[in-house]
Design an enzyme around this catalytic site. Structure first.
Site, PDB file in Angstrom:
ATOM      1  N   CYS A 273      14.791  19.698  56.536  1.00 33.82           N
ATOM      2  CA  CYS A 273      13.579  18.908  56.323  1.00 33.82           C
ATOM      3  C   CYS A 273      12.375  19.787  56.672  1.00 33.82           C
ATOM      4  O   CYS A 273      12.325  20.355  57.764  1.00 33.82           O
ATOM      5  CB  CYS A 273      13.605  17.673  57.224  1.00 33.82           C
ATOM      6  SG  CYS A 273      12.018  16.835  57.290  1.00 33.82           S
TER       7      CYS A 273
ATOM      8  N   HIS B  23       1.813   8.978  70.831  1.00 30.17           N
ATOM      9  CA  HIS B  23       1.210  10.237  71.269  1.00 30.17           C
ATOM     10  C   HIS B  23      -0.161  10.390  70.637  1.00 30.17           C
ATOM     11  O   HIS B  23      -0.635   9.500  69.918  1.00 30.17           O
ATOM     12  CB  HIS B  23       2.136  11.426  71.009  1.00 30.17           C
ATOM     13  CG  HIS B  23       2.413  11.713  69.562  1.00 30.17           C
ATOM     14  ND1 HIS B  23       1.460  12.206  68.710  1.00 30.17           N
ATOM     15  CD2 HIS B  23       3.535  11.564  68.816  1.00 30.17           C
ATOM     16  CE1 HIS B  23       1.977  12.365  67.504  1.00 30.17           C
ATOM     17  NE2 HIS B  23       3.239  11.975  67.551  1.00 30.17           N
TER      18      HIS B  23
ATOM     19  N   HIS C 259      10.705  17.979  59.941  1.00 32.36           N
ATOM     20  CA  HIS C 259      11.440  17.882  61.205  1.00 32.36           C
ATOM     21  C   HIS C 259      12.357  19.070  61.485  1.00 32.36           C
ATOM     22  O   HIS C 259      12.947  19.158  62.570  1.00 32.36           O
ATOM     23  CB  HIS C 259      12.258  16.581  61.229  1.00 32.36           C
ATOM     24  CG  HIS C 259      11.384  15.358  61.235  1.00 32.36           C
ATOM     25  ND1 HIS C 259      11.116  14.622  60.103  1.00 32.36           N
ATOM     26  CD2 HIS C 259      10.679  14.791  62.235  1.00 32.36           C
ATOM     27  CE1 HIS C 259      10.299  13.635  60.411  1.00 32.36           C
ATOM     28  NE2 HIS C 259      10.013  13.707  61.693  1.00 32.36           N
TER      29      HIS C 259
ATOM     30  N   CYS D   5      12.593  11.113  58.675  1.00 33.24           N
ATOM     31  CA  CYS D   5      11.509  10.660  57.786  1.00 33.24           C
ATOM     32  C   CYS D   5      11.896   9.346  57.105  1.00 33.24           C
ATOM     33  O   CYS D   5      11.038   8.693  56.536  1.00 33.24           O
ATOM     34  CB  CYS D   5      11.260  11.629  56.634  1.00 33.24           C
ATOM     35  SG  CYS D   5      10.724  13.269  57.024  1.00 33.24           S
TER      36      CYS D   5
ATOM     37  N   CYS E 105      16.449  12.696  54.725  1.00 34.12           N
ATOM     38  CA  CYS E 105      16.123  13.004  56.118  1.00 34.12           C
ATOM     39  C   CYS E 105      16.068  11.707  56.911  1.00 34.12           C
ATOM     40  O   CYS E 105      15.208  10.856  56.651  1.00 34.12           O
ATOM     41  CB  CYS E 105      14.772  13.726  56.245  1.00 34.12           C
ATOM     42  SG  CYS E 105      14.281  13.901  57.989  1.00 34.12           S
TER      43      CYS E 105
END
Ligand code: ME8
Length: 504
Positions: free
Chosen positions: A143, A17, A146, A128, A125
């Site tokens: 987290c 992205h 996230h 991550c 997490c």
């Protein structure tokens, strides 16, 4: 001095992205600028393919991790040329040569006495792939990046003795204040170190998707140690039949965003010290591209599609927008509307019009031939020292400030046209010499800014320089007066207004 610049290697759990494109574009601008200085440059990017983020995403799709990795690594590899990135190599952490290097270096770390067996217990997490310290956990054991609930992990692991590097890291930070840039990030990293370093897992027992630990095949290396080593391993096999390590290591710049600061500014230098490998010169930590106030990320789903922007406006426009809109090093919001505004007001109106007016007037008043006239001293003064100033900013990864230096001259040239009003001079034959000087100064100024803009706008700059018959790209040729434009030729609009939507 060679110049070696890297981006993070991106997780292949989803498609690329704009956030990924951003770091790659910034690294590319630095790489191109240093090539303009005649330096030997190596620019590395690639993909991070092991660990839970990828294994979990693959299983959710009913795929094997390798299948998902193969599919998405290709998308990241394809992104680079689409955004104009001139990387010299694309590393994948599933490359067998990388895996062998990870095993070699981490065995050395163990031989040096920095690895021991223990039990890890704490919060983790899986997105991550990060073991979170107590002070890094949001309310409800979530987290902070996230926003998912953390898992409680208890695992027999081999540990890396990070705590042994508390004093050496503090010393490193005391001696090299530009090891981490900008300053706020240096302070953040140093204060993390000063709170006291705890040992961290070096291997995972529960996972199988990773590089096997040579001294205990029941374990794979913790993905972050595998991933960080890409910066070092790549040099040993990037060029067939050669090992570039002695020539290019240590890296000049690692570019990252602040989400992975601790890994690069604490774990990475400690790991290199443990393996007796030289440390990189700088870690530059840029900010987040934000949309609607939140970090743009694939797991949050708020992403702006770089491919759609490129399709309509071209890669140069995207490169320019990102580095102009968001001061490099800080967080900043991006949006389609601010993109369109900058495209229109700066690329189309300021640079695009300057180029078409300059070429148009030379054509109209001098049949395309550039008069042999001395440059206007007023303009020369405003351009004095410009390439050096740009270089000084790029040396500190101040890519927005460097661009601003150049853009001020683009605006200066537009003002020059208005002040001198060549169309009036053209009506008075006795002022032909004045007109000669204005036209010669204008086209030389345009050439100078275009050479400096090349790292940001490679395709448009090359087109424009070709139309000026002056393709030379070296930084010294960016000096006003260093070039010689003799004839100009017409080109189509560099940044057409309102280009058609993709597929239209
Ligand atoms: O963290 N704004 O991979 P990743 C700015 N595999 N930059 C952004 C961004 C945003 N909204 N989103 C992503 C990993 N980035 C690990 C790295 S390195 C040894 C291993 C960019 O796919 C930025 O460079 O999550 C950030 O650090 C990186 O993508 C994270 O990519």
């Amino acid at each position: 001095m060679p110049f070696y610049v890297t981006t993070p290697i991106y997780y292949v759990n989803a498609a690329p992205h704009l956030g990924h494109a951003y770091t790659t574009i910034a690294a590319d601008v630095m790489a191109r600028h240093h090539r303009q200085r005649g330096e030997e440059v190596f620019f590395l990017t690639g993909t991070d393919e092991h660990g839970e983020p990828v294994a979990d995403a693959a299983h959710a799709l009913g795929l094997e991790p390798q299948e998902l990795a193969d599919r998405n690594a290709e998308r990241f590899r394809a992104l680079a040329p689409r955004i104009g990135a001139s990387n010299d190599f694309f590393i994948r952490t599933t490359d067998p040569q990388h895996e062998a290097k990870v095993q070699e270096v981490l065995s050395q770390v163990r031989d040096n006495g920095y690895v021991y067996e223990g039990t890890y217990e704490g919060w983790y997490c899986p997105r991550c792939a990060d073991f979170k310290a107590e002070n890094e956990i949001d309310e409800g054991n979530r987290c902070p990046i996230h926003h998912i609930e953390l898992t409680r992990e208890q695992e027999e692991n081999y540990f890396f003795r990070l705590s042994a590097f508390q004093a050496p890291l503090e010393q490193l930070y005391a001696e090299r204040e530009d090891f981490v840039m900008p300053r706020t990030r240096y302070n953040e990293a140093l204060s993390f170190i000063r709170t006291g370093l705890r040992d961290v897992p070096l291997t995972r027992h529960k996972l199988t998707w990773g590089v096997p630990v040579p001294w205990d095949p029941e374990h794979v290396f913790y993905v972050w140690f595998d991933a960080l080593l890409n910066y070092y391993s790549a040099l040993s096999y990037a060029r067939e039949g050669e090992d570039l390590t002695a020539q290019l290591w240590p890296a000049s710049y690692h570019l990252i965003a602040k989400d992975i600061l601790r890994f690069h500014t604490v774990y990475w230098p400690a790991l290199l010290m443990a393996a007796e490998i030289d440390l990189p010169e700088h870690v530059f930590v840029h900010g987040y591209l934000l949309m609607e106030g939140e970090k743009m990320s694939k797991s949050l789903g708020n992403v702006l599609d770089p491919f759609a922007v490129i399709e309509r406006f071209g890669a140069d426009a995207l490169r320019f927008y990102l580095l102009r809109e968001v001061p490099f090093g800080q967080d900043g919001s991006v949006s389609t509307s601010s993109f369109e505004l900058r495209y229109e007001s700066e690329l189309a109106n300021e640079l695009g019009n300057l180029a078409s007016r300059t070429i148009g007037m030379l054509d109209r008043y001098r049949d395309g031939a550039v008069p042999a006239a001395a440059l206007d001293p007023a303009l020369a003064e405003d351009f004095a020292g410009l390439p050096e100033r740009v270089a000084a900013h790029v040396d500190r990864a101040e890519l927005t400030l460097a661009l601003e230096q150049i853009w001020q001259r683009v605006k200066r040239l537009n003002r020059y046209v208005e002040e001198q009003a060549p169309w009036r001079l053209a009506k008075e034959p006795e002022r032909a010499q004045e007109l000669d000087r204005v036209l010669a100064s204008l086209v030389e100024g345009l050439r100078s800014v275009t050479v400096l803009l090349w790292p940001y706008l490679p395709t448009s700059a090359e087109r424009l320089l070709a139309a000026l018959g002056a393709p030379e790209l070296g930084l010294s040729s960016a000096q006003l007066g260093a070039g010689e434009v003799r004839r100009v030729s017409a080109i189509d609009s560099l940044f057409p207004k309102d280009p058609p939507a993709a597929g239209a």
